[in-house]
Scaffold this motif. Sequence first.
Motif, short mmCIF file in Angstrom:
data_model
loop_
_atom_site.label_atom_id
_atom_site.label_comp_id
_atom_site.label_asym_id
_atom_site.label_seq_id
_atom_site.Cartn_x
_atom_site.Cartn_y
_atom_site.Cartn_z
N ASP A 7 -32.74 18.32 24.83
CA ASP A 7 -31.33 18.06 24.55
C ASP A 7 -31.20 17.19 23.30
OD1 ASP A 7 -30.83 15.06 25.12
OD2 ASP A 7 -31.96 15.70 26.88
N ASN A 14 -35.95 2.70 31.41
CA ASN A 14 -35.45 3.85 32.16
C ASN A 14 -36.56 4.66 32.82
OD1 ASN A 14 -32.90 3.20 31.32
ND2 ASN A 14 -32.99 4.53 29.53
N HIS A 45 -31.84 3.66 39.10
CA HIS A 45 -30.96 4.63 39.73
C HIS A 45 -30.79 4.31 41.21
CE1 HIS A 45 -29.37 8.36 40.95
NE2 HIS A 45 -30.51 8.92 41.33
N VAL A 61 -34.74 12.14 43.13
CA VAL A 61 -35.43 11.00 42.56
C VAL A 61 -35.33 11.03 41.04
CG1 VAL A 61 -36.95 10.49 44.46
CG2 VAL A 61 -37.58 12.27 42.87
N GLY A 62 -34.36 11.77 40.53
CA GLY A 62 -34.07 11.75 39.11
C GLY A 62 -35.25 12.22 38.28
P1 ADP Z 1 -30.45 8.45 36.68
O1 ADP Z 1 -30.28 9.58 35.74
O2 ADP Z 1 -29.87 8.70 38.01
O3 ADP Z 1 -30.02 7.12 36.13
P2 ADP Z 1 -33.23 8.99 36.28
O4 ADP Z 1 -34.48 8.45 36.91
O5 ADP Z 1 -33.06 10.46 36.31
O6 ADP Z 1 -32.02 8.26 36.98
O7 ADP Z 1 -33.17 8.54 34.78
C1 ADP Z 1 -33.27 7.19 34.43
C2 ADP Z 1 -32.64 6.91 33.10
O8 ADP Z 1 -33.40 7.49 32.04
C3 ADP Z 1 -31.26 7.51 32.93
O9 ADP Z 1 -30.27 6.69 33.49
C4 ADP Z 1 -31.15 7.57 31.40
O10 ADP Z 1 -30.76 6.32 30.89
C5 ADP Z 1 -32.56 7.85 30.97
N1 ADP Z 1 -32.73 9.27 30.70
C6 ADP Z 1 -33.25 10.21 31.52
N2 ADP Z 1 -33.22 11.43 30.93
C7 ADP Z 1 -32.66 11.26 29.72
C8 ADP Z 1 -32.34 12.13 28.62
N3 ADP Z 1 -32.58 13.45 28.67
N4 ADP Z 1 -31.77 11.58 27.52
C9 ADP Z 1 -31.52 10.25 27.45
N5 ADP Z 1 -31.78 9.39 28.44
C10 ADP Z 1 -32.36 9.87 29.56
#
Ligand code: ADP
Length: 621
Positions: free
Chosen positions: A83, A96, A102, A128-129
């Motif tokens: 993306d 992150n 999360h 689990v994101g």
């Molecule tokens: P959540 O999305 O629920 O917060 P995740 O574990 O999936 O939990 O992701 C943790 C964090 O990582 C997100 O909140 C975001 O800030 C960052 N992140 C994840 N994927 C992306 C992405 N494709 N682009 C930018 N930031 C991302």
Amino acid sequence: MSSTNTPEKREFQAEVSQVLDIVINSLYTDKEIFVRELVSNASDALEKLRHTQLTEGEVYQSNLDMEIKIEVDEENKTVTIIDHGLGMTREELHENLGTIAHSGSKAFIKALEESQQKESPLIGQFGVGFYSAFMVAEEVRVTTRSWRPEGENLVWISDGKTGYEIEPAEGEVDRGCRIEMKLREDCEEFASDARIKQILENYSSFVSFPIMIGEDRVNKIEAIWRKKKTEVSDEEYNEFYKFSAKAFDEPRYRMHFSSEMPIEINALLFVPAENLELWGMGQMDPGVSLYCKNVLIDDKADGLLPEWLRFLRGVIDSADIPLNISRESMQDSSLVRKLNKVVTKRFLKFLASEAKDDVDKYKEFYGKFSRFLKEGAAVDFDHRESLSKLLRFESSMTEVGELTGFEDYLTRAKDGQDKIYYLTGADRAAIEGGPYLEALKSRGLEVIFFFDTIDEYLLQHLREFDGKQLVSAASSGLELEDDDNIETEGDALSEDDMSLLTEFLTGELGEKIENVSAGKRLVSSPAAVMTPQDGMTAQMRAMMQAMNPDEPLPPLKVDLEINPRHALIHQLSDARENNPELAKLVSVQLLDNALLAAGLLENRNDLVSRGFQLMEEAMKK
Ligand code: ADP
């Protein structure tokens, strides 16, 4: 910001390792959710970029495609999700993808600890994101460039076991994230365009950016909250709920409405199946996103709705909100305040009609979410009236477990009854066993039972309903009419004896009580303590003690009522003259028993030793 050319190695935060351990070793069959989780992260990053572009002006590479690309390499067994959203800086990568921010993942760990199950179907209920990538991948590489002008080109690499490494990326890197998964041997089925497309079919229609696999676009874009109700099926609503709230349960209620006046609104709100605050997870974040004509403005819009509606999920879209409104200025915006008011009112009206239409369903909802309504009724003056109509409780006229409300209470009230009576206590048995209920019951007056710890707090703020004062049946100011049903002839103590006895009791107990009087309210009990209207109830004292265990509680303030018709009071009156020592002993015991019944006795030792002394006396020959 630290910039270095050597790889930077770090271990995962303990909670992350815990999640990863389960994710990697899980036999969980729905591994395919990783697609959904990563696409939804990509979509979030794009939505946020769109908003950042409006509020910040300058972003790195402002002309990239706003879409999500998925590349599948069937030969090398990799899946890559790309993306051009916000991307991440070095700090953001650590924060992150090395810790758990999360709340869904936190809920997951918590539930897991509680269930003690290692092989867990729970994963499916939480999501689990990002870490779900490790359900299928033996290695994940995240190549990223932040939107910030000073960002670096970075690669984050991990096998999901020991930790991760961040190093400078080679070659050109566009803004955003490129997440490459080298599939595990047992997950090679996902290295197939057809398989990925099939996974996306279920929910991708809610992703508001094109999802491309090669040249093919997989999704059509729909903002279902702007559609007519008749054009959306239950399944679509539920899928949308799961997608937008990152939830895995089915919503309990949904409310979809649009209005033109006083401002243009399309709102789609959901009540989840579960209340995570009951799981001891701390206060939830608000979960309703604010959109303007399909463009996300804020996904956790603080102040969009009252705090006590933080359990709601969904979307509020208003064409009247300026697109570049910042989070800071949102709460000062009179438009947002108007939105808040209109939507809150609509939702309360919606709940009221649900409560009428399907009593059992409402009861189930109430069992899990009543705390929020009580919190609202306590703190939110604007909505107190509508909220208090939604409150439910047991009463002296309901069966065990059956609930009633204030409006129903008033339909049963006696002619001319201008008060609503209640009692608080640990449970129904404690209230029914206490001395306070009988006087009201025998007069045909209904008494509401409050058992919940938050009820004390509620009652401090909710002082009336429909112009009728809420009054504790244990309060000393309570005035009741004479009761014709109660036998009063003959065997009440004479007024003279009574005043001598009260004088005696005041002398003996004067330090512990404010006032002694003959009670009209007691039927089968010899005595009871009453708390003055402004005094503290047992529950309030217990709460204070729990909050400040080292502080002594303020002195108790109670009145003692005695029952002039009761045999024990007659005997006490005799003993006052004939056996004053025994009368003294009985007086103190009488008070302690009454305090005990009221839940107000704080030192039980004396009660017990005095009890033995009295037994001895009773059996003396
Ligand atoms: P959540 O999305 O629920 O917060 P995740 O574990 O999936 O939990 O992701 C943790 C964090 O990582 C997100 O909140 C975001 O800030 C960052 N992140 C994840 N994927 C992306 C992405 N494709 N682009 C930018 N930031 C991302």
